[in-house]
Design an enzyme around this catalytic site. Sequence first.
Site, mmCIF file in Angstrom:
data_model
loop_
_atom_site.group_PDB
_atom_site.id
_atom_site.type_symbol
_atom_site.label_atom_id
_atom_site.label_comp_id
_atom_site.label_asym_id
_atom_site.label_seq_id
_atom_site.Cartn_x
_atom_site.Cartn_y
_atom_site.Cartn_z
ATOM 1 N N HIS A 61 -13.448 -87.549 47.325
ATOM 2 C CA HIS A 61 -13.535 -87.151 45.172
ATOM 3 C C HIS A 61 -14.536 -87.529 44.975
ATOM 4 O O HIS A 61 -14.958 -89.032 45.392
ATOM 5 C CB HIS A 61 -12.479 -87.121 44.788
ATOM 6 C CG HIS A 61 -12.154 -86.690 43.238
ATOM 7 N ND1 HIS A 61 -13.171 -84.895 43.622
ATOM 8 C CD2 HIS A 61 -11.916 -86.906 43.035
ATOM 9 C CE1 HIS A 61 -12.446 -84.355 42.165
ATOM 10 N NE2 HIS A 61 -12.515 -85.581 41.459
ATOM 11 N N HIS A 115 -14.989 -73.640 44.386
ATOM 12 C CA HIS A 115 -16.492 -73.642 44.923
ATOM 13 C C HIS A 115 -15.667 -74.516 46.050
ATOM 14 O O HIS A 115 -15.812 -75.138 46.883
ATOM 15 C CB HIS A 115 -16.530 -75.187 43.462
ATOM 16 C CG HIS A 115 -16.110 -76.841 43.775
ATOM 17 N ND1 HIS A 115 -13.789 -77.013 43.290
ATOM 18 C CD2 HIS A 115 -16.208 -77.896 44.290
ATOM 19 C CE1 HIS A 115 -14.083 -77.942 44.190
ATOM 20 N NE2 HIS A 115 -14.973 -78.464 43.658
#
Length: 274
Positions: A61, A115
């Site tokens: 992340h 996304h």
Amino acid sequence: MKIMIMTDMEGCAGILNHDDWVLPGGRSYDQGRRLLTQETNAAVDGLLEGGATEVVVVDGHGAGGIDPELLDARAQLLRGPTQPPWPFGLDESYQGIAWVGQHAKAGTPYSHITHTQWFNYVDLAINGISIGEYGQMALCAMELGVPSILACGEQALALEAAALTPGVVTVPVKRGLLPDGLDHLDMDHYRRAKLGAVHLSPCQARAMIREGAAAAARRLRAEPQSFHYPTLSPPYVRTARFRQAGDTPAHRARDEHATSIITLMNMPFTCVED
């Protein structure tokens, strides 16, 4: 049997939106990190139960998603730049790669916090195959001969992974509620467009991930040939379409490499005329 786990946050059960849960400074960011770390621990436990002997967890992340203090002590944590950047330290020493907390690619209907890398992408493809973050890493693993064995995240991601890498064990932990067809939106509007989902309880999600990870590891030991990749032949061509983002207009990019997907993934984007 050495396994890499690639992690992300947006595909975890209980991650309710983007800005509050996955960005530093968001009111629920610390809770989001706990949710991801607990799902990751479930995968570590299951993989080891199924026969893995070494597990390396990649905090994939962007802002950081794994809480090192809460991570299963039997796992190793990889965070920070690698050389080259893609594929995050994956090499031929690994026997398999797994995903936890993964979301579907840009443009996917009925996905959540949709996304690819960021909200400015409309689509990304290699040799005409549309891919997201899962596909980017999976195709790098394909080049290295490392099977994709486990994909945990939202339901739309599970379907995406099964289509791209048949045989992968999938564990869906939430499902998006909204269609897409939003190529016309700019980056900021697309970022806010796909925030509805139905989530499993985190406890149930972790139990399912543990079971799925154990099954994936057992299958890898017994039937490594059951994991498959698409057929791609060089040269490798990467195409991308980007949304308007602030003062940057919508644009396209195209790049090519004669022999290597990994090298292509590490190349900068070259804008092309429509």
